[in-house]
Design a protein around this motif. Structure first.
Motif, PDB file in Angstrom:
ATOM      1  N   ALA A  59       0.846  -1.199   0.000  1.00  0.00           N
ATOM      2  CA  ALA A  59       0.000   0.000   0.000  1.00  0.00           C
ATOM      3  C   ALA A  59       0.878   1.245   0.000  1.00  0.00           C
ATOM      4  O   ALA A  59       1.812   1.353   0.800  1.00  0.00           O
ATOM      5  CB  ALA A  59      -0.917  -0.005   1.217  1.00  0.00           C
ATOM      6  N   GLN A  96      -9.082   4.200  -0.779  1.00  0.00           N
ATOM      7  CA  GLN A  96      -8.805   3.696   0.559  1.00  0.00           C
ATOM      8  C   GLN A  96      -8.037   2.387   0.471  1.00  0.00           C
ATOM      9  O   GLN A  96      -8.119   1.669  -0.528  1.00  0.00           O
ATOM     10  CB  GLN A  96     -10.107   3.467   1.351  1.00  0.00           C
ATOM     11  CG  GLN A  96     -10.957   4.712   1.559  1.00  0.00           C
ATOM     12  CD  GLN A  96     -10.325   5.716   2.508  1.00  0.00           C
ATOM     13  OE1 GLN A  96      -9.376   5.396   3.213  1.00  0.00           O
ATOM     14  NE2 GLN A  96     -10.855   6.933   2.538  1.00  0.00           N
ATOM     15  N   ILE A  97      -7.313   2.065   1.558  1.00  0.00           N
ATOM     16  CA  ILE A  97      -6.557   0.817   1.631  1.00  0.00           C
ATOM     17  C   ILE A  97      -7.449  -0.269   2.240  1.00  0.00           C
ATOM     18  O   ILE A  97      -8.021  -0.059   3.313  1.00  0.00           O
ATOM     19  CB  ILE A  97      -5.287   0.981   2.489  1.00  0.00           C
ATOM     20  CG1 ILE A  97      -4.432   2.134   1.962  1.00  0.00           C
ATOM     21  CG2 ILE A  97      -4.490  -0.311   2.529  1.00  0.00           C
ATOM     22  CD1 ILE A  97      -3.948   1.962   0.557  1.00  0.00           C
ATOM     23  N   SER A 100      -7.780  -1.882   6.353  1.00  0.00           N
ATOM     24  CA  SER A 100      -6.949  -0.940   7.102  1.00  0.00           C
ATOM     25  C   SER A 100      -7.675  -0.320   8.282  1.00  0.00           C
ATOM     26  O   SER A 100      -7.066   0.348   9.116  1.00  0.00           O
ATOM     27  CB  SER A 100      -6.467   0.179   6.177  1.00  0.00           C
ATOM     28  OG  SER A 100      -7.565   0.955   5.722  1.00  0.00           O
ATOM     29  N   SER A 102      -9.840   1.990   7.814  1.00  0.00           N
ATOM     30  CA  SER A 102     -10.235   3.316   7.322  1.00  0.00           C
ATOM     31  C   SER A 102     -10.859   3.147   5.951  1.00  0.00           C
ATOM     32  O   SER A 102     -10.288   2.479   5.077  1.00  0.00           O
ATOM     33  CB  SER A 102      -9.009   4.237   7.230  1.00  0.00           C
ATOM     34  OG  SER A 102      -9.358   5.482   6.662  1.00  0.00           O
ATOM     35  N   ALA A 205     -12.932  -2.620   4.209  1.00  0.00           N
ATOM     36  CA  ALA A 205     -12.038  -1.803   5.037  1.00  0.00           C
ATOM     37  C   ALA A 205     -12.029  -2.202   6.504  1.00  0.00           C
ATOM     38  O   ALA A 205     -11.002  -2.127   7.167  1.00  0.00           O
ATOM     39  CB  ALA A 205     -12.444  -0.325   4.917  1.00  0.00           C
ATOM     40  N   ARG A 228      -3.782   7.164  -3.075  1.00  0.00           N
ATOM     41  CA  ARG A 228      -3.281   5.873  -2.609  1.00  0.00           C
ATOM     42  C   ARG A 228      -3.174   4.911  -3.796  1.00  0.00           C
ATOM     43  O   ARG A 228      -3.978   4.960  -4.721  1.00  0.00           O
ATOM     44  CB  ARG A 228      -4.207   5.275  -1.548  1.00  0.00           C
ATOM     45  CG  ARG A 228      -4.294   6.107  -0.277  1.00  0.00           C
ATOM     46  CD  ARG A 228      -5.176   5.410   0.757  1.00  0.00           C
ATOM     47  NE  ARG A 228      -5.154   6.106   2.041  1.00  0.00           N
ATOM     48  CZ  ARG A 228      -6.069   6.992   2.424  1.00  0.00           C
ATOM     49  NH1 ARG A 228      -7.083   7.275   1.613  1.00  0.00           N
ATOM     50  NH2 ARG A 228      -5.980   7.563   3.589  1.00  0.00           N
ATOM     51  N   LEU A 263       0.423  -4.831   3.043  1.00  0.00           N
ATOM     52  CA  LEU A 263      -0.957  -5.024   3.471  1.00  0.00           C
ATOM     53  C   LEU A 263      -1.017  -6.006   4.645  1.00  0.00           C
ATOM     54  O   LEU A 263      -1.947  -5.942   5.456  1.00  0.00           O
ATOM     55  CB  LEU A 263      -1.811  -5.536   2.307  1.00  0.00           C
ATOM     56  CG  LEU A 263      -3.322  -5.384   2.508  1.00  0.00           C
ATOM     57  CD1 LEU A 263      -3.707  -3.925   2.618  1.00  0.00           C
ATOM     58  CD2 LEU A 263      -4.094  -6.042   1.369  1.00  0.00           C
ATOM     59  N   ARG A 266      -0.965  -3.973   7.732  1.00  0.00           N
ATOM     60  CA  ARG A 266      -2.276  -3.350   7.952  1.00  0.00           C
ATOM     61  C   ARG A 266      -3.269  -4.348   8.542  1.00  0.00           C
ATOM     62  O   ARG A 266      -4.000  -4.054   9.481  1.00  0.00           O
ATOM     63  CB  ARG A 266      -2.817  -2.811   6.628  1.00  0.00           C
ATOM     64  CG  ARG A 266      -2.157  -1.545   6.139  1.00  0.00           C
ATOM     65  CD  ARG A 266      -2.835  -0.333   6.756  1.00  0.00           C
ATOM     66  NE  ARG A 266      -2.418   0.900   6.111  1.00  0.00           N
ATOM     67  CZ  ARG A 266      -3.045   2.045   6.252  1.00  0.00           C
ATOM     68  NH1 ARG A 266      -4.136   2.118   6.988  1.00  0.00           N
ATOM     69  NH2 ARG A 266      -2.607   3.136   5.661  1.00  0.00           N
ATOM     70  N   ARG A 269      -2.566  -5.166  12.196  1.00  0.00           N
ATOM     71  CA  ARG A 269      -3.024  -4.113  13.107  1.00  0.00           C
ATOM     72  C   ARG A 269      -4.538  -4.133  13.262  1.00  0.00           C
ATOM     73  O   ARG A 269      -5.067  -3.879  14.346  1.00  0.00           O
ATOM     74  CB  ARG A 269      -2.563  -2.742  12.605  1.00  0.00           C
ATOM     75  CG  ARG A 269      -1.092  -2.483  12.808  1.00  0.00           C
ATOM     76  CD  ARG A 269      -0.788  -0.992  12.830  1.00  0.00           C
ATOM     77  NE  ARG A 269      -1.152  -0.339  11.591  1.00  0.00           N
ATOM     78  CZ  ARG A 269      -0.354  -0.218  10.531  1.00  0.00           C
ATOM     79  NH1 ARG A 269       0.861  -0.743  10.559  1.00  0.00           N
ATOM     80  NH2 ARG A 269      -0.746   0.407   9.447  1.00  0.00           N
ATOM     81  N   SER A 270      -5.245  -4.444  12.177  1.00  0.00           N
ATOM     82  CA  SER A 270      -6.706  -4.486  12.245  1.00  0.00           C
ATOM     83  C   SER A 270      -7.195  -5.600  13.155  1.00  0.00           C
ATOM     84  O   SER A 270      -8.232  -5.470  13.814  1.00  0.00           O
ATOM     85  CB  SER A 270      -7.293  -4.676  10.837  1.00  0.00           C
ATOM     86  OG  SER A 270      -7.036  -3.551  10.026  1.00  0.00           O
TER      87      SER A 270
END
Length: 402
Positions: A59, A96-97, A100, A102, A205, A228, A263, A266, A269-270
């Motif tokens: 990303a 958007q990623i 993530s 978001s 997301a 992005r 990714l 990401r 973390r999610s």
């Protein structure tokens, strides 16, 4: 032959300690069973397919320093550069990623001018290369073409005439028929958006969202003040490609601030809170089970020490070691079964409260029975060693003062 009446009489004389162990088992079963359901739910949640080759995706987010930045020109140049890098499968722009935490969402309807109902969906603004870049499986219809694309200014109407949606979103909008070729509408909208393609899945997301998987893709590029990209590397070459992407984008246009990550980072973390919950609850379950086992060992040893003379008398009268061991194991089983029966009722009550108040998963009977069986096994194993020691008490030693 084993006599239950003397056992029940002995338990009644020591009812306080027996009751405490039974209540401890009941509480442990209520906690362990509900914790096991939550752990199982979180593990299944983290194991859900994302619809993307997460391990191969990178990303990129950048924001230009200049005020009058040519965003459209930069995106075209950047994507041409990214696709030329050795090891890159494809690259696409995105608003958007994925996964993530978001993103953007809105309410969409299957009929025009609807003010209530509808389906909430996460949505992405991307282009024809998104399908290959994100490794998604098109199960019906077609991909975007350059003719479908719209480049819009920040304050311009950004509506498009076509879209691609996930199969989950297609089933939500049109549960009674094939969504391909049909249209949907924005909230209070009158302009139809045709569904030209359906992809098998895309998590979207927000991994913890109850409607994760409701996703729509629009073919557009908004010229806002940041952009992005998603870059897909060949399997096993992600880290090599990441370094090349960072270097070549910086060389092509140093007048911007960039952030590049995988990714996988990401996604990790999610799911961080879910991972922590699984570890904490697993530790709690292990600790509670260990404490129950210690309590049973302690109680059995205490009772054996109290009954050394009685054991010696029984041995002198012909009781075998197996008889003595079996006595204490059955006595412990009576306590365990009583406690677990109370615990099963308590577990159901606690789970009903958790489901209604905190939307936790429901406790199924098979899970409850498995947890109860495990605790019965733990209680028997915990009582086994003291019971075997009791069987080895010498009749002469135990009856020396008789």
């Amino acid at each position: 032959m084993l006599e239950l009446k003397p056992m029940l009489s002995a338990l009644w004389r020591n009812k306080i300690s027996a009751m405490l162990i039974a209540l401890q088992l009941a509480l442990t079963l209520a906690i362990v069973s509900n914790a096991s359901v939550i752990v199982q739910d979180r593990i299944e949640k983290m194991a859900r397919p994302t619809g993307m080759p997460v391990e191969d995706l990178i990303a990129v987010t950048f924001q230009p320093i200049a005020q009058d930045y040519d965003m459209h020109g930069a995106v075209v140049a950047d994507l041409d550069l990214l696709r030329s890098i050795p090891g890159v499968v494809d690259a696409t722009h995105t608003n958007q990623i994925p996964v993530s935490g978001s993103g953007s969402a809105s309410v969409f309807h299957s009929q025009p001018n609807q003010e209530i109902g509808g389906e909430v969906s996460n949505y992405y603004e991307t282009g024809p290369h998104f399908m290959q870049t994100l490794g998604m499986n098109l199960v019906a219809g077609r991909n975007f073409t350059p003719a479908d694309m719209r480049v819009v200014q920040p304050n311009e109407d950004a509506r498009t005439q076509v879209a691609i949606i996930t199969r989950q979103m297609a089933d939500a909008l049109y549960p009674d028929g094939d969504a391909l070729g049909k249209s949907f509408y924005n909230s209070n909208g009158t302009d139809p958006v045709e569904i030209i393609g359906i992809v098998e899945r895309h998590l979207g997301a927000w991994v913890s969202w109850s409607k994760a998987g409701n996703v729509i893709f629009f073919p557009r590029l908004q010229e806002n003040n940041f952009k992005r990209y998603m870059v897909r590397a060949e399997p096993g070459r992600r880290d090599e490609v990441l370094k090349a992407v960072e270097k070549q984008l910086a060389e092509r246009d140093p007048q911007r601030v960039m952030h590049i990550e995988t990714l996988s980072e990401r996604l990790e973390r999610s799911y961080m809170s879910d991972n922590v919950m699984v570890k904490v609850l697993s530790a709690v379950v292990t600790l509670l089970t260990f404490i129950v086992a210690l309590g049973i060992v302690g109680l059995t040893v205490f009772w054996i020490n109290q009954r050394r003379k009685q054991i010696g008398v029984r041995r002198a009268l012909g009781a075998t070691r197996a008889n003595i061991s079996r006595y204490f194991l059955v006595e412990n089983s009576l306590i365990a079964v009583t406690g677990l029966a109370l615990g099963m009722a308590g577990a159901q009550i606690a789970n009903h409260f958790m489901v209604s108040s905190y939307s936790q998963p429901a406790l199924s009977l098979p899970v409850l029975l498995v947890c109860a069986l495990i605790l019965v096994s733990v209680s028997l194993v915990a009582a086994l060693v003291p019971a075997l020691r009791a069987a080895n008490i010498s009749p002469a030693t135990a009856t020396r003062s008789v």
